[in-house]
Write a protein that holds these residues in place. Structure first.
Motif, PDB file in Angstrom:
ATOM      1  N   LYS A   1      53.902 -20.725  23.483  1.00 37.57           N
ATOM      2  CA  LYS A   1      54.860 -20.420  24.526  1.00 37.57           C
ATOM      3  C   LYS A   1      54.281 -19.994  25.734  1.00 37.57           C
ATOM      4  O   LYS A   1      54.522 -19.481  27.003  1.00 37.57           O
ATOM      5  CB  LYS A   1      54.967 -18.768  23.956  1.00 37.57           C
TER       6      LYS A   1
ATOM      7  N   LEU B   1      55.078 -12.699  25.046  1.00 39.54           N
ATOM      8  CA  LEU B   1      54.358 -12.912  24.790  1.00 39.54           C
ATOM      9  C   LEU B   1      52.944 -12.064  24.070  1.00 39.54           C
ATOM     10  O   LEU B   1      52.981 -10.604  24.519  1.00 39.54           O
ATOM     11  CB  LEU B   1      53.543 -14.117  25.610  1.00 39.54           C
TER      12      LEU B   1
ATOM     13  N   GLU C   1      52.047 -18.628  19.659  1.00 42.86           N
ATOM     14  CA  GLU C   1      51.600 -17.903  20.629  1.00 42.86           C
ATOM     15  C   GLU C   1      51.065 -18.537  21.957  1.00 42.86           C
ATOM     16  O   GLU C   1      51.976 -18.645  23.026  1.00 42.86           O
ATOM     17  CB  GLU C   1      50.637 -16.661  20.557  1.00 42.86           C
TER      18      GLU C   1
END
Length: 325
Positions: free
Chosen positions: A188, A310, A185
């Motif tokens: 990202k 996200l 994450e």
């Protein structure tokens, strides 16, 4: 065989044969309404030419029979008219007409009933077809319910297996899995922030560079700075997504650091009013440019978090609480 002429039938200038007083009696049996029988007498006078040269007068039986028929038919017509004109017979005729009308109405009603019977038969066939379709639909619904029950059972068994796997996992494996998810994450977030911030800083870089080669260094610096900003933004905001001051404060902090670092890379400041003023103005411009870049990056990160692309930090709240404990 010879015949002798009748002296009464000798030729005269105006020969004539007189049939006098022909009486015909009509019996009253067919007509019950007659009180008594009436006789009518009529005389028929016929004149025929003399046939033959011997001066004998001959009578034509064919013509005589036709006159009798005409006479009888006239008498019968008169009697029929009298019968029809009587009141009791008129009542009977009116009743006959009404009976005829009732028969016609009954025929029409019979036709209507036959048509209704045909329509009822068609409706019964249609209802039978609908019942067959309804039975088929009920069977399909039963099959669907059975299929859903099988799917639910499979999901429950799969969920039990996953829970069993989770329960069998050790604490170190859980932490490793959690860290891997958090790293993914963070990658990202860094990618989103770097792309959005770099695109926002390209117009500013175009105004400062005269050649394309001069865009490489400032673009690379902006890319790295925005990537770091994305990771920091995710960890700083965490799950407090509605905190506007925290979002703008993070963007302002990165803008001040990068702007002042750019100012420090320029010519040194001298202890003069002009140099101080020039450096202050240049520093304000650098900070404003970087603030615009990081604000765009923050807006992109917030939009992706709200869309679910996200995940905010932390991903699993139960793991974070256990670690804090």
């Amino acid at each position: 065989m010879t015949t002798t002429p009748n002296p009464t039938l000798i030729y005269t200038p105006k020969p004539s044969i007189h049939l006098t007083h022909f009486q015909s009696h009509i019996p009253h049996k067919p007509f019950k309404s007659f009180s008594s029988s009436r006789s009518c007498s009529s005389s028929i006078k016929c004149s025929n030419p003399i046939n033959g040269n011997n001066g004998s007068a001959g009578s034509d039986p064919i013509n005589t029979g036709g006159g009798l028929k005409n006479l009888l038919s006239g008498i019968v017509d008169e009697r029929v008219d009298e019968l029809l004109n009587r009141e009791e017979n008129r009542v009977l005729l009116d009743g006959l007409d009404k009976a005829t009308q009732r028969v016609e109405m009954a025929k029409r009603e019979l036709k209507k009933i036959e048509q209704e019977q045909i329509e009822n038969n068609k409706m019964k066939e249609y209802i039978n077809q609908l019942e067959i379709r309804a039975a088929e639909i009920e069977e399909c619904q039963k099959d669907l319910i059975e299929a859903r029950a099988l799917v639910d059972e499979a999901e429950r068994s799969l969920g039990v297996e996953i829970e069993d796997k989770k329960s069998t996992m050790t604490e170190t494996e859980r932490e490793a899995m959690y860290k891997n998810k958090e790293r993914f994450e963070s990658v990202k977030a860094a990618s989103i922030s770097a792309i959005v911030g770099t695109l926002a800083g390209l117009p500013i870089s175009f105004t400062q560079a005269a050649k394309i080669s001069q865009l490489i260094l400032p673009t690379a610096i902006t890319l790295v700075s925005c990537a770091l900003f994305g990771v920091t933004f995710r960890y700083a905001v965490r799950r407090d997504l509605d905190n506007f001051q925290l979002k703008t404060g993070t963007s302002g902090a990165f803008a001040f650091v990068k702007g002042l670092a750019t100012l420090g890379g320029g010519p040194p400041m001298e202890l003069e009013v002009g140099s101080i003023t020039s450096h202050a103005f240049t520093g304000a411009v650098y900070v404003s440019e970087n603030l615009l870049i990081f604000l765009f990056a923050a807006v992109g990160l917030d939009f992706c978090i709200k869309l679910g692309f996200l995940s905010p930090f932390p991903i699993e709240t139960d793991v974070s609480t256990t670690k804090m404990d």
